[in-house]
Design an enzyme around this catalytic site. Structure first.
Site, PDB file in Angstrom:
ATOM      1  N   HIS A  89       6.730   8.614   4.621  1.00 46.72           N
ATOM      2  CA  HIS A  89       5.936   9.853   4.565  1.00 46.72           C
ATOM      3  C   HIS A  89       4.633   9.677   5.309  1.00 46.72           C
ATOM      4  O   HIS A  89       4.039   8.597   5.322  1.00 46.72           O
ATOM      5  CB  HIS A  89       5.675  10.281   3.118  1.00 46.72           C
ATOM      6  CG  HIS A  89       5.008   9.222   2.289  1.00 46.72           C
ATOM      7  ND1 HIS A  89       5.707   8.176   1.726  1.00 46.72           N
ATOM      8  CD2 HIS A  89       3.716   9.048   1.934  1.00 46.72           C
ATOM      9  CE1 HIS A  89       4.876   7.409   1.055  1.00 46.72           C
ATOM     10  NE2 HIS A  89       3.651   7.903   1.174  1.00 46.72           N
ATOM     11  N   GLY A 110       0.806  -1.216   0.000  1.00 46.07           N
ATOM     12  CA  GLY A 110       0.000   0.000   0.000  1.00 46.07           C
ATOM     13  C   GLY A 110       0.839   1.265   0.000  1.00 46.07           C
ATOM     14  O   GLY A 110       0.312   2.363  -0.127  1.00 46.07           O
TER      15      GLY A 110
END
Ligand code: AMP
Ligand code: ZN
Length: 129
Positions: free
Chosen positions: A96, A89
């Site tokens: 981040h 994913g």
């Protein structure tokens, strides 16, 4: 290194930066889920949460609070959803954190990687002015 976000940090790929210090950079997501959707990235190249030490985590928390206040002031956001993908994913393999502003009429459902119709030029101008 062939890393998109390292190139953004180096400035060889442009970004709509809204905050930066010696440890992190915050810039608008190129395909925002809602207006003001931005990413916090460490300047050091790490990939997943497994590599985040306590000092960085503490700093990121401070920056999250700062950005929340900026987005409240500049965009009148009503809430902030914070998410972070690891491995499966995770499209960009540089750590981040997504900061996704919430608005009572946004109809937003946590779905990434869909085409965005929002205009980040205009939102960047609003935040920075
Ligand atoms: P993730 O799936 O958590 O890895 O999310 C990667 C995010 O990076 C997506 O929301 C993309 O829209 C965003 N993104 C990809 N390229 C850029 C870019 N050049 N500037 C800003 N955001 C980007
Ligand atoms: Zn990187």
């Amino acid at each position: 290194m062939d890393c998109l976000f390292c190139k953004i940090i180096a400035g060889s790929i442009p970004s709509k930066t809204i905050y930066e210090d010696e440890t992190v950079k915050v810039f608008l997501d190129i395909s925002p889920n809602t207006n003001g959707h931005c990413l916090i990235i460490p300047k050091k190249h790490i990939v997943t949460v497994e590599e985040v030490d306590e000092e960085l985590a503490k700093h990121i928390l401070k920056v999250e609070k700062k950005i929340y206040q900026i987005l409240k002031d500049k965009l009148n956001i009503e809430g902030l959803t914070i998410v972070q993908n690891n491995d499966l994913g995770q499209e960009v393999k540089h750590y981040h954190i997504h900061l996704i502003p919430r608005y009572s009429d946004d109809n937003w459902k946590m779905i990434f990687h869909q085409e965005s119709l929002l205009n980040i030029e205009e939102i960047h101008h609003k935040i920075m002015n």
